[in-house]
Structures are given as C-alpha cells and as structure tokens.
Design a protein around this motif. Sequence first.
Motif, PDB file in Angstrom:
ATOM      1  N   LEU A   1      53.795  15.516  38.301  1.00  0.00           N
ATOM      2  CA  LEU A   1      54.529  16.771  38.251  1.00  0.00           C
ATOM      3  C   LEU A   1      54.221  17.427  36.915  1.00  0.00           C
ATOM      4  O   LEU A   1      54.361  16.802  35.863  1.00  0.00           O
ATOM      5  CB  LEU A   1      56.036  16.525  38.374  1.00  0.00           C
ATOM      6  CG  LEU A   1      56.927  17.744  38.176  1.00  0.00           C
ATOM      7  CD1 LEU A   1      56.712  18.756  39.296  1.00  0.00           C
ATOM      8  CD2 LEU A   1      58.381  17.335  38.094  1.00  0.00           C
TER       9      LEU A   1
ATOM     10  N   HIS B   1      54.154  10.001  38.634  1.00  0.00           N
ATOM     11  CA  HIS B   1      54.752   9.147  39.651  1.00  0.00           C
ATOM     12  C   HIS B   1      53.690   8.382  40.415  1.00  0.00           C
ATOM     13  O   HIS B   1      53.983   7.773  41.435  1.00  0.00           O
ATOM     14  CB  HIS B   1      55.588   9.992  40.627  1.00  0.00           C
ATOM     15  CG  HIS B   1      56.749  10.645  39.954  1.00  0.00           C
ATOM     16  ND1 HIS B   1      57.891   9.965  39.633  1.00  0.00           N
ATOM     17  CD2 HIS B   1      56.910  11.894  39.491  1.00  0.00           C
ATOM     18  CE1 HIS B   1      58.727  10.789  39.023  1.00  0.00           C
ATOM     19  NE2 HIS B   1      58.148  11.953  38.930  1.00  0.00           N
TER      20      HIS B   1
ATOM     21  N   ARG C   1      57.236  12.105  43.645  1.00  0.00           N
ATOM     22  CA  ARG C   1      57.608  10.698  43.878  1.00  0.00           C
ATOM     23  C   ARG C   1      57.173  10.253  45.272  1.00  0.00           C
ATOM     24  O   ARG C   1      56.615   9.163  45.430  1.00  0.00           O
ATOM     25  CB  ARG C   1      59.121  10.526  43.755  1.00  0.00           C
ATOM     26  CG  ARG C   1      59.572  10.219  42.386  1.00  0.00           C
ATOM     27  CD  ARG C   1      61.014   9.724  42.370  1.00  0.00           C
ATOM     28  NE  ARG C   1      61.504   9.855  41.014  1.00  0.00           N
ATOM     29  CZ  ARG C   1      62.556  10.572  40.652  1.00  0.00           C
ATOM     30  NH1 ARG C   1      63.259  11.214  41.546  1.00  0.00           N
ATOM     31  NH2 ARG C   1      62.906  10.637  39.400  1.00  0.00           N
TER      32      ARG C   1
ATOM     33  N   ILE D   1      62.444  21.808  39.316  1.00  0.00           N
ATOM     34  CA  ILE D   1      61.996  20.529  38.769  1.00  0.00           C
ATOM     35  C   ILE D   1      62.472  19.383  39.659  1.00  0.00           C
ATOM     36  O   ILE D   1      61.700  18.466  39.967  1.00  0.00           O
ATOM     37  CB  ILE D   1      62.491  20.344  37.321  1.00  0.00           C
ATOM     38  CG1 ILE D   1      61.743  21.310  36.401  1.00  0.00           C
ATOM     39  CG2 ILE D   1      62.313  18.898  36.855  1.00  0.00           C
ATOM     40  CD1 ILE D   1      62.310  21.381  34.993  1.00  0.00           C
ATOM     41  N   ASN D   2      63.710  19.428  40.088  1.00  0.00           N
ATOM     42  CA  ASN D   2      64.235  18.369  40.955  1.00  0.00           C
ATOM     43  C   ASN D   2      63.444  18.270  42.255  1.00  0.00           C
ATOM     44  O   ASN D   2      63.095  17.176  42.706  1.00  0.00           O
ATOM     45  CB  ASN D   2      65.716  18.591  41.251  1.00  0.00           C
ATOM     46  CG  ASN D   2      66.594  18.323  40.056  1.00  0.00           C
ATOM     47  OD1 ASN D   2      66.195  17.658  39.096  1.00  0.00           O
ATOM     48  ND2 ASN D   2      67.802  18.856  40.087  1.00  0.00           N
TER      49      ASN D   2
ATOM     50  N   ARG E   1      59.846  17.010  41.505  1.00  0.00           N
ATOM     51  CA  ARG E   1      59.883  15.581  41.202  1.00  0.00           C
ATOM     52  C   ARG E   1      60.026  14.769  42.489  1.00  0.00           C
ATOM     53  O   ARG E   1      59.383  13.730  42.659  1.00  0.00           O
ATOM     54  CB  ARG E   1      61.039  15.301  40.248  1.00  0.00           C
ATOM     55  CG  ARG E   1      61.035  13.904  39.705  1.00  0.00           C
ATOM     56  CD  ARG E   1      61.991  13.746  38.538  1.00  0.00           C
ATOM     57  NE  ARG E   1      61.354  14.272  37.343  1.00  0.00           N
ATOM     58  CZ  ARG E   1      61.957  15.037  36.442  1.00  0.00           C
ATOM     59  NH1 ARG E   1      63.216  15.360  36.580  1.00  0.00           N
ATOM     60  NH2 ARG E   1      61.297  15.471  35.385  1.00  0.00           N
ATOM     61  N   GLU E   2      60.846  15.246  43.398  1.00  0.00           N
ATOM     62  CA  GLU E   2      61.026  14.568  44.684  1.00  0.00           C
ATOM     63  C   GLU E   2      59.703  14.506  45.460  1.00  0.00           C
ATOM     64  O   GLU E   2      59.325  13.457  45.989  1.00  0.00           O
ATOM     65  CB  GLU E   2      62.089  15.312  45.498  1.00  0.00           C
ATOM     66  CG  GLU E   2      62.392  14.721  46.831  1.00  0.00           C
ATOM     67  CD  GLU E   2      63.427  15.538  47.603  1.00  0.00           C
ATOM     68  OE1 GLU E   2      63.573  15.273  48.800  1.00  0.00           O
ATOM     69  OE2 GLU E   2      64.066  16.431  47.034  1.00  0.00           O
TER      70      GLU E   2
ATOM     71  N   ASP F   1      55.194  14.609  34.308  1.00  0.00           N
ATOM     72  CA  ASP F   1      55.940  13.453  34.775  1.00  0.00           C
ATOM     73  C   ASP F   1      55.071  12.750  35.810  1.00  0.00           C
ATOM     74  O   ASP F   1      54.764  13.320  36.858  1.00  0.00           O
ATOM     75  CB  ASP F   1      57.252  13.947  35.388  1.00  0.00           C
ATOM     76  CG  ASP F   1      58.270  12.860  35.606  1.00  0.00           C
ATOM     77  OD1 ASP F   1      57.989  11.700  35.263  1.00  0.00           O
ATOM     78  OD2 ASP F   1      59.345  13.178  36.127  1.00  0.00           O
TER      79      ASP F   1
END
Length: 74
Positions: A50, A65, A44, A36-37, A40-41, A63
Amino acid sequence: MAKRNQHVVPHDRGRAVKPTGGERASSVHDTQREAINRGREIARNQGTELFIHGRNGQIRERDSHGRDPYPPKG
C-alpha cells in the motif's frame, strides 16, 4: 486477476484507492483515513503493498503486506 499494489491518492471528491497502473479508482472516500483503511484491506487480501500519496502526489508512506525478501532479524 493479477495482484497489484494499491495507492491512496488525492481525488476531486476526497481520496481514492487505485491499483498500480490503473486508470480508474477501485473506491473513492470522503476522508484519507477511510481510503487508507480500504487500501490496507485490499493490500492485505492480495499480499501486496500500500502506497499513501500526499497532496503533491509524492509517496509519503508505504505499508507492505507481501512476502518481505528482507525481513527484520530477531
């Protein structure tokens, strides 16, 4: 390179981050949190979405972005 939404999906070695329509994972992680991290990166940086999939493959969380056409008011 086209910007594509990212998906965190189950993988035989843990969890993977895959772009929409992609055959291969862009990264594979031992834990869902790590995937997930990373997802997400990427989302973004690209200004995309995401999608986090559960064990059954269904989207359980998303999520955004990117540019939201319906941002919250106030």
